[in-house]
Design a protein around this motif. Structure first.
Motif, PDB file in Angstrom:
ATOM      1  N   MET A   1       0.840  -1.199   0.000  1.00 48.60           N
ATOM      2  CA  MET A   1       0.000   0.000   0.000  1.00 48.60           C
ATOM      3  C   MET A   1       0.872   1.244   0.000  1.00 48.60           C
ATOM      4  O   MET A   1       1.920   1.270   0.633  1.00 48.60           O
ATOM      5  CB  MET A   1      -0.908   0.007   1.235  1.00 48.60           C
ATOM      6  CG  MET A   1      -1.764   1.261   1.367  1.00 48.60           C
ATOM      7  SD  MET A   1      -2.582   1.362   2.962  1.00 48.60           S
ATOM      8  CE  MET A   1      -3.586  -0.106   2.889  1.00 48.60           C
ATOM      9  N   ALA A   2       0.415   2.304  -0.672  1.00 52.31           N
ATOM     10  CA  ALA A   2       1.161   3.557  -0.625  1.00 52.31           C
ATOM     11  C   ALA A   2       1.253   4.032   0.803  1.00 52.31           C
ATOM     12  O   ALA A   2       0.282   4.029   1.545  1.00 52.31           O
ATOM     13  CB  ALA A   2       0.465   4.613  -1.480  1.00 52.31           C
ATOM     14  N   GLY A   3       2.430   4.468   1.185  1.00 52.49           N
ATOM     15  CA  GLY A   3       2.618   5.006   2.511  1.00 52.49           C
ATOM     16  C   GLY A   3       3.341   4.060   3.441  1.00 52.49           C
ATOM     17  O   GLY A   3       3.843   4.469   4.477  1.00 52.49           O
ATOM     18  N   GLU A   4       3.392   2.759   3.144  1.00 54.29           N
ATOM     19  CA  GLU A   4       4.141   1.842   3.975  1.00 54.29           C
ATOM     20  C   GLU A   4       5.630   1.955   3.627  1.00 54.29           C
ATOM     21  O   GLU A   4       6.006   2.051   2.463  1.00 54.29           O
ATOM     22  CB  GLU A   4       3.662   0.409   3.761  1.00 54.29           C
ATOM     23  CG  GLU A   4       2.222   0.192   4.230  1.00 54.29           C
ATOM     24  CD  GLU A   4       1.769  -1.233   4.017  1.00 54.29           C
ATOM     25  OE1 GLU A   4       2.497  -1.979   3.353  1.00 54.29           O
ATOM     26  OE2 GLU A   4       0.685  -1.591   4.504  1.00 54.29           O
ATOM     27  N   ARG A   5       6.453   1.918   4.658  1.00 47.19           N
ATOM     28  CA  ARG A   5       7.896   2.046   4.439  1.00 47.19           C
ATOM     29  C   ARG A   5       8.363   0.913   3.526  1.00 47.19           C
ATOM     30  O   ARG A   5       8.017  -0.247   3.688  1.00 47.19           O
ATOM     31  CB  ARG A   5       8.634   2.004   5.778  1.00 47.19           C
ATOM     32  CG  ARG A   5      10.123   2.273   5.640  1.00 47.19           C
ATOM     33  CD  ARG A   5      10.742   2.411   7.000  1.00 47.19           C
ATOM     34  NE  ARG A   5      10.253   3.599   7.678  1.00 47.19           N
ATOM     35  CZ  ARG A   5      10.760   4.814   7.493  1.00 47.19           C
ATOM     36  NH1 ARG A   5      11.737   4.994   6.631  1.00 47.19           N
ATOM     37  NH2 ARG A   5      10.275   5.844   8.151  1.00 47.19           N
ATOM     38  N   GLY A   6       9.150   1.271   2.526  1.00 45.93           N
ATOM     39  CA  GLY A   6       9.659   0.269   1.613  1.00 45.93           C
ATOM     40  C   GLY A   6       8.758   0.003   0.430  1.00 45.93           C
ATOM     41  O   GLY A   6       9.041  -0.878  -0.363  1.00 45.93           O
ATOM     42  N   PRO A  10       5.533   4.644  -6.165  1.00 43.99           N
ATOM     43  CA  PRO A  10       5.790   6.039  -5.797  1.00 43.99           C
ATOM     44  C   PRO A  10       4.517   6.863  -5.687  1.00 43.99           C
ATOM     45  O   PRO A  10       3.452   6.488  -6.180  1.00 43.99           O
ATOM     46  CB  PRO A  10       6.650   6.539  -6.963  1.00 43.99           C
ATOM     47  CG  PRO A  10       6.167   5.735  -8.127  1.00 43.99           C
ATOM     48  CD  PRO A  10       5.839   4.370  -7.569  1.00 43.99           C
ATOM     49  N   VAL A  11       4.668   7.989  -5.024  1.00 45.85           N
ATOM     50  CA  VAL A  11       3.596   8.973  -4.908  1.00 45.85           C
ATOM     51  C   VAL A  11       3.900  10.110  -5.868  1.00 45.85           C
ATOM     52  O   VAL A  11       4.980  10.697  -5.831  1.00 45.85           O
ATOM     53  CB  VAL A  11       3.489   9.499  -3.464  1.00 45.85           C
ATOM     54  CG1 VAL A  11       2.471  10.639  -3.393  1.00 45.85           C
ATOM     55  CG2 VAL A  11       3.096   8.379  -2.512  1.00 45.85           C
ATOM     56  N   ALA A  91      -0.051   6.627  -5.047  1.00 43.10           N
ATOM     57  CA  ALA A  91      -0.944   7.743  -4.729  1.00 43.10           C
ATOM     58  C   ALA A  91      -0.671   8.896  -5.691  1.00 43.10           C
ATOM     59  O   ALA A  91       0.412   8.993  -6.270  1.00 43.10           O
ATOM     60  CB  ALA A  91      -0.756   8.206  -3.283  1.00 43.10           C
ATOM     61  N   ILE A  92      -1.657   9.757  -5.826  1.00 43.41           N
ATOM     62  CA  ILE A  92      -1.504  11.015  -6.553  1.00 43.41           C
ATOM     63  C   ILE A  92      -1.957  12.134  -5.635  1.00 43.41           C
ATOM     64  O   ILE A  92      -3.066  12.084  -5.085  1.00 43.41           O
ATOM     65  CB  ILE A  92      -2.338  11.049  -7.848  1.00 43.41           C
ATOM     66  CG1 ILE A  92      -1.933   9.910  -8.790  1.00 43.41           C
ATOM     67  CG2 ILE A  92      -2.162  12.400  -8.556  1.00 43.41           C
ATOM     68  CD1 ILE A  92      -2.786   9.822 -10.045  1.00 43.41           C
ATOM     69  N   ALA A 135      -5.739  -1.368  -6.004  1.00 41.38           N
ATOM     70  CA  ALA A 135      -6.393  -1.387  -4.698  1.00 41.38           C
ATOM     71  C   ALA A 135      -5.415  -0.930  -3.627  1.00 41.38           C
ATOM     72  O   ALA A 135      -4.260  -1.341  -3.602  1.00 41.38           O
ATOM     73  CB  ALA A 135      -6.905  -2.789  -4.396  1.00 41.38           C
ATOM     74  N   GLY A 136      -5.882  -0.066  -2.749  1.00 37.72           N
ATOM     75  CA  GLY A 136      -5.030   0.487  -1.705  1.00 37.72           C
ATOM     76  C   GLY A 136      -4.401   1.811  -2.068  1.00 37.72           C
ATOM     77  O   GLY A 136      -3.824   2.478  -1.204  1.00 37.72           O
ATOM     78  N   ALA A 137      -4.486   2.208  -3.345  1.00 37.14           N
ATOM     79  CA  ALA A 137      -3.935   3.495  -3.763  1.00 37.14           C
ATOM     80  C   ALA A 137      -4.812   4.637  -3.242  1.00 37.14           C
ATOM     81  O   ALA A 137      -5.973   4.441  -2.884  1.00 37.14           O
ATOM     82  CB  ALA A 137      -3.819   3.557  -5.278  1.00 37.14           C
ATOM     83  N   ARG A 138      -4.240   5.820  -3.237  1.00 36.48           N
ATOM     84  CA  ARG A 138      -4.971   6.983  -2.721  1.00 36.48           C
ATOM     85  C   ARG A 138      -4.812   8.178  -3.662  1.00 36.48           C
ATOM     86  O   ARG A 138      -3.759   8.367  -4.267  1.00 36.48           O
ATOM     87  CB  ARG A 138      -4.461   7.367  -1.329  1.00 36.48           C
ATOM     88  CG  ARG A 138      -4.492   6.215  -0.325  1.00 36.48           C
ATOM     89  CD  ARG A 138      -4.141   6.669   1.079  1.00 36.48           C
ATOM     90  NE  ARG A 138      -3.980   5.526   1.987  1.00 36.48           N
ATOM     91  CZ  ARG A 138      -3.835   5.618   3.303  1.00 36.48           C
ATOM     92  NH1 ARG A 138      -3.822   6.814   3.871  1.00 36.48           N
ATOM     93  NH2 ARG A 138      -3.694   4.535   4.036  1.00 36.48           N
TER      94      ARG A 138
END
Length: 313
Positions: A1-6, A10-11, A91-92, A135-138
């Motif tokens: 998921m975006a935001g998890e370390r590693g 990319p965002v 994520a965007i 799925a899981g993107a923001r």
């Protein structure tokens, strides 16, 4: 998921060469999140990369040439994002924006510039990259409480919503400071309509879409279009305004709140909401008009398609 370390995804941050976008990019980079910076000024973007790496040595940063005032350029950026070696986005963050106070200006496609950059360019970017988001993107769309009118925006004029096709057409008589601020308020209301409609359309895909009001940030360059005395006064009074005005915030604080919408696991299922800073709050009553949101989506698709046909001729 975006935001998890590693994370390997990319965002993408628009308007990341200065102000809120740059500070948000720094915040995300420190958390170990790879970045794609969207911008069209090579020198400013290169300077942003240097500043980010000063805060986060070894940060993973890519660049994409993105000019939101040109739908042809947005299409080229979307194509470039698809041609990356490992396409895919976590994520965007639709952060870039402008406010015009010195008369009517048109985008390269002939649309009113505020509407074109603040809404239409981001609409084309996000919908064009829809297949890169799983799925899981923001998606986070930076709006503003100016869409709520003077009661919430310390006297900033309220939006005057019209059919989106009319909003996209520069008016010959709209030339005053107030007209420019109303156009800005309209574009920020459009951001909320877009957020809610996109959240409805993508809910089954597991992609969250939320709107964010960063508050009044006197330190940023949004007032760059105002006369020099106003710009100077705004800058000099920034520390005082942040202390005494309820809606004023530092860029650092707003960036932390914006980054949280990308990274916080507790918000992984939160979609179709409006945040002022860290607080989830109601947006303006008129922003929940689904007919308006649907109409904005329809017209936006038509305007983007028309611009593409013109550029192909």
């Amino acid at each position: 998921m975006a935001g998890e370390r590693g994370t390997k995804l990319p965002v993408l941050v628009t308007g990341a060469s200065s102000g809120l976008g740059l500070k948000t990019a720094k915040t995300l980079a420190v958390e170990g999140i790879p970045l794609i910076l969207g911008g069209h000024d090579e020198q400013k973007t290169a300077a942003a990369v240097r500043q980010i790496r000063e805060h986060a040595p070894g940060a993973e940063i890519e660049l994409v040439d993105l000019e939101l005032a040109s739908l042809e350029a947005v299409a080229a950026a979307v194509d470039a994002l698809h041609r990356r070696e490992r396409p895919g986005l976590g994520a965007i963050v639709c952060n870039a924006g402008l406010q015009i106070v010195d008369g009517v200006r048109a985008s390269r496609d002939g649309y009113e510039l505020t509407f074109a950059v603040n809404h239409l360019g981001h609409f084309a970017l996000v919908t064009g990259c829809g297949d890169l988001l799983g799925a899981g993107a923001r998606v986070v769309v930076v709006s503003s409480d100016v869409h709520q009118g003077p009661r919430k925006s310390m006297g900033f004029p309220a939006p005057r919503w019209r059919d989106p096709r009319a909003l996209a057409t520069p008016g010959e008589n709209a030339a005053s400071d107030r007209d420019g601020r109303i156009a800005y308020a309209n574009s920020k209301l459009a951001n909320v309509y877009f957020t809610y409609e996109l959240a409805r359309r993508w809910r089954d895909r597991g992609i969250t879409v939320n709107a964010f009001d960063p508050g009044l940030m006197p330190e940023t360059g949004l007032a760059r279009g105002y006369p020099a005395p106003a710009r100077i006064g705004f800058r000099l009074l920034a520390p005082v305004l942040i202390k005494v005005m309820p809606i004023a915030r530092t860029v650092t604080r707003s960036a932390a709140d914006l980054a949280r919408l990308v990274t916080d696991p507790e918000l992984a299922q939160t979609t179709g909401e409006y945040f002022t800073g860290a607080a989830q709050v109601p947006s303006a009553p008129e922003s929940y008009d689904r007919d308006r949101a649907t109409r904005l989506w329809q017209v936006s698709e038509e305007l983007v398609a028309a611009a593409r046909r013109t550029s192909a001729e």
